[in-house]
Design a protein around this motif. Structure first.
Motif, PDB file in Angstrom:
ATOM      1  N   THR A 208     -12.275  52.868 -17.785  1.00  0.00           N
ATOM      2  CA  THR A 208     -11.443  53.422 -16.712  1.00  0.00           C
ATOM      3  C   THR A 208     -12.276  54.427 -15.939  1.00  0.00           C
ATOM      4  N   ARG A 209     -12.325  54.251 -14.622  1.00  0.00           N
ATOM      5  CA  ARG A 209     -13.140  55.123 -13.778  1.00  0.00           C
ATOM      6  C   ARG A 209     -12.252  55.846 -12.770  1.00  0.00           C
ATOM      7  N   HIS A 210     -12.401  57.167 -12.705  1.00  0.00           N
ATOM      8  CA  HIS A 210     -11.712  57.993 -11.719  1.00  0.00           C
ATOM      9  C   HIS A 210     -12.750  58.463 -10.697  1.00  0.00           C
ATOM     10  N   TYR A 211     -12.534  58.136  -9.433  1.00  0.00           N
ATOM     11  CA  TYR A 211     -13.447  58.531  -8.358  1.00  0.00           C
ATOM     12  C   TYR A 211     -12.876  59.755  -7.648  1.00  0.00           C
ATOM     13  N   LEU A 212     -13.654  60.839  -7.602  1.00  0.00           N
ATOM     14  CA  LEU A 212     -13.212  62.084  -6.981  1.00  0.00           C
ATOM     15  C   LEU A 212     -14.019  62.350  -5.715  1.00  0.00           C
ATOM     16  N   ASP A 213     -13.330  62.848  -4.675  1.00  0.00           N
ATOM     17  CA  ASP A 213     -14.003  63.121  -3.410  1.00  0.00           C
ATOM     18  C   ASP A 213     -14.479  64.565  -3.338  1.00  0.00           C
ATOM     19  N   GLN A 214     -14.926  64.981  -2.145  1.00  0.00           N
ATOM     20  CA  GLN A 214     -15.505  66.313  -1.985  1.00  0.00           C
ATOM     21  C   GLN A 214     -14.495  67.433  -2.188  1.00  0.00           C
ATOM     22  N   ALA A 215     -13.207  67.109  -2.135  1.00  0.00           N
ATOM     23  CA  ALA A 215     -12.167  68.099  -2.420  1.00  0.00           C
ATOM     24  C   ALA A 215     -11.741  68.041  -3.888  1.00  0.00           C
ATOM     25  N   LYS A 216     -12.504  67.286  -4.693  1.00  0.00           N
ATOM     26  CA  LYS A 216     -12.235  67.114  -6.123  1.00  0.00           C
ATOM     27  C   LYS A 216     -10.892  66.431  -6.370  1.00  0.00           C
ATOM     28  N   LYS A 217     -10.497  65.568  -5.443  1.00  0.00           N
ATOM     29  CA  LYS A 217      -9.246  64.834  -5.582  1.00  0.00           C
ATOM     30  C   LYS A 217      -9.538  63.378  -5.928  1.00  0.00           C
ATOM     31  N   VAL A 218      -8.759  62.849  -6.863  1.00  0.00           N
ATOM     32  CA  VAL A 218      -8.918  61.450  -7.257  1.00  0.00           C
ATOM     33  C   VAL A 218      -8.364  60.566  -6.143  1.00  0.00           C
ATOM     34  N   PHE A 219      -9.197  59.665  -5.619  1.00  0.00           N
ATOM     35  CA  PHE A 219      -8.725  58.784  -4.552  1.00  0.00           C
ATOM     36  C   PHE A 219      -8.802  57.308  -4.933  1.00  0.00           C
TER      37      PHE A 219
END
Length: 242
Positions: A208-219
């Motif tokens: 399971t992979r969680h991708y986080l953006d520059q705001a540290k939010k999972v998208f």
């Protein structure tokens, strides 16, 4: 405020990628940006700091803010060794999209995705096969993304190669900053087993992979099931020299 500056950062990143602000050009001043987006200079500074951390711009006194690159530096070092390994893997397999639908998380799925029950996602169900032979399945993937992001890349959600996170980056200005991976054994569900050409409830590997953006939010979240003989997971542990 956090949401606002992260949205602005995404917009600036997208404009740089799209060539609106070419490499070597100077970005508008903080005052001009503040007027354009109707926000405070503090919010603009926070957004520019995020873009600077991605390596896209440099900020120097008197010289202003200069665009240094159109794409963020790829310096990820997680459990697959690097995100470039994921890119390489994705380029050598074919993505066969079998279903796209909006869903609402029940308690069981919320526990798997580490989100709140009742959250709405766009789910893309994918069977990955070998590049040279679509009759040889490699992996089953349930990908969950924000419905708005899903709409932005809907025309790209078709059979082919590449990573979904890259499509989202291209269209929304989000950038993968962190990638969290969880690896464990699983039983291959009957509905997936026949597609992977294995027995129902046979042993498989679930990543399971969680991708986080520059705001540290999972998208983006992907739940991937591999038959036991289709994927080898290797990583190194080094002794600290101190």
């Amino acid at each position: 405020m956090d949401v606002r500056y992260s949205e602005l950062a995404n917009t600036i990143v997208k404009n740089i990628r799209d060539g609106i602000y070419p490499v070597g050009s100077r970005l508008p001043s903080e005052v001009d940006f503040a007027r354009q987006f109707d926000v405070s200079r503090t919010t603009i500074r926070s957004a520019l700091r995020v873009v600077e951390e991605l390596g896209l711009i440099s900020r120097k006194r008197r010289a202003g803010t200069i665009v240094e690159a159109a794409n963020p530096a790829s310096q990820y070092s997680k459990s697959l060794h690097s995100i470039e390994d994921l890119v390489n893997y994705a380029s050598k397999t074919i993505r066969n999209v079998l279903d796209i639908s909006q869903i609402i998380c029940d308690d069981a799925l919320a526990a798997t995705l580490e989100c709140k029950a009742g959250k709405r996602w766009l789910r893309v169900q994918i069977l990955r096969t070998e590049l040279t032979d679509r009759d040889h399945p490699i992996c089953w993937t349930d990908a969950y993304m924000d419905p708005d992001d899903g709409q932005a890349i809907l025309d790209l959600l078709k059979d082919g190669s590449g990573l979904l996170c890259h499509f989202i980056e291209q269209r929304t200005g989000r950038t993968v900053i962190d990638l969290k991976q969880q690896v464990g054994a699983t039983q291959v569900p009957a509905a997936v087993a026949h597609l992977l050409q294995v027995k129902a409830d046979s042993v498989g590997l679930e990543i399971t992979r969680h991708y986080l953006d520059q705001a540290k939010k999972v998208f983006l979240i992907t739940v991937n099931i591999y038959p036991k003989d289709k994927f080898k997971f290797t990583f190194w542990i080094h002794r600290d020299k101190r």
